[in-house]
Design an enzyme around this catalytic site. Structure first.
Site, PDB file in Angstrom:
ATOM      1  NE  ARG A  14      -1.853   1.745   3.263  1.00 46.70           N
ATOM      2  CZ  ARG A  14      -3.065   2.181   3.740  1.00 46.70           C
ATOM      3  NH1 ARG A  14      -5.010   2.074   3.703  1.00 46.70           N
ATOM      4  NH2 ARG A  14      -3.625   1.805   5.201  1.00 46.70           N
ATOM      5  CG  ASP A  26      12.337  -0.172 -10.014  1.00 49.99           C
ATOM      6  OD1 ASP A  26      10.983  -0.611 -10.981  1.00 49.99           O
ATOM      7  OD2 ASP A  26      12.568   1.090 -10.315  1.00 49.99           O
ATOM      8  CD  GLU A  73      -8.486   5.241   1.608  1.00 51.57           C
ATOM      9  OE1 GLU A  73      -8.142   4.979   2.511  1.00 51.57           O
ATOM     10  OE2 GLU A  73      -7.772   5.860   0.424  1.00 51.57           O
TER      11      GLU A  73
END
Length: 265
Positions: free
Chosen positions: A79, A93, A154
């Protein structure tokens, strides 16, 4: 076509996009050793929280490496701290199999998140898979097949625009952040029962809209029983949260048992 081996980013992406049921665990601690243990328990993914968690980049890299060790059943998701190409690119990455992008309010926000995950011409991710190339890709087309992007629903705007968000090309799924969503719906706290009816109605809207769009729908949960209930209702993936919370809960329960009082304090 041969299905990718379980526990790999390719298998996870295939299952998520097929709307198969998946169960994950949420980590906020910069503790690669405990994260490695959790990744061996049978969860489909472990999500590392770089937004509200206690994990800097070095810890993120170490935890993603720990998730990928021998015996792991899980892939690592992150997240990200924001809907921004820089933290999204760094997480990928470092080896994340996908990102959960917070505070998606509009279809344009969702499109920006997708663009940050995909290499040109599909997006604008800069090429530099320093670690991820050992496990994901490294060719752009392979990386696209093996990497997922999830948009958090959200906020009030995110809920209002959920149909347009779900229709965003390249988006693999939506993920409900229940604490913020409950507050956005008028709750005085993140668990306020006064908005329970509105909250439950919002969850129906999100999961049915995602189903209609053919993408995955996930939700954050405080415990396994809640995750089971949400999966039974129609969510396709559910996360159990979190290492810090559960550490305190189990330590408190053992303290109460040792005192013989039934109470930790």
């Amino acid at each position: 076509m041969t299905r990718p081996p379980s526990g790999t980013p390719a298998a996870f992406a295939t299952a998520l996009r097929a709307r198969e049921q998946l169960i994950g665990y949420w980590s906020v601690l910069d503790s690669p050793v405990s994260t490695e243990r959790i990744a061996r328990l049978g969860y489909d993914y472990v999500a590392l929280d770089a937004q509200h968690g206690l994990i800097e980049y070095a810890g993120l890299l170490a935890s993603l490496t720990a998730i990928d060790t021998k015996g792991s059943t899980a892939v690592g998701l992150v997240r990200t701290e924001a809907n921004d190409p820089a933290p999204i690119g760094r997480a990928l990455d470092a080896g994340a199999a996908g990102v959960i992008v917070p505070l998606i309010d509009t279809a344009q926000d969702a499109a920006d998140a997708v663009a940050a995950v995909r290499y040109p011409p599909l997006g604008r991710r800069s090429y530099g898979p320093m670690r991820s190339g050992l496990r994901i890709g490294p060719d752009p087309a392979e990386a696209h097949e093996q990497t997922v992007v999830l948009a958090m629903i959200e906020t009030a705007d995110g809920l209002a625009n959920v149909a347009e968000i779900c229709a965003t090309e390249g988006l693999d799924g939506v993920y409900v952040g229940p604490s913020d969503l409950r507050i956005a719906l008028g709750g005085a706290t993140s668990t306020d029962p006064a908005v329970a009816d509105r909250f439950e109605a919002a969850l129906v809207t999100v999961r049915e809209t995602a189903a209609a769009a053919g993408i995955a729908a996930g939700i954050h949960n405080a415990d396994g029983a809640s995750a089971a209930r949400r999966l039974a209702e129609g969510f396709t993936f559910a996360t159990v949260s979190s290492d810090l919370t559960h550490l305190a809960q189990i330590a408190g329960s053992h303290l109460a048992a040792a005192r013989g009082t039934g109470e930790a304090r």
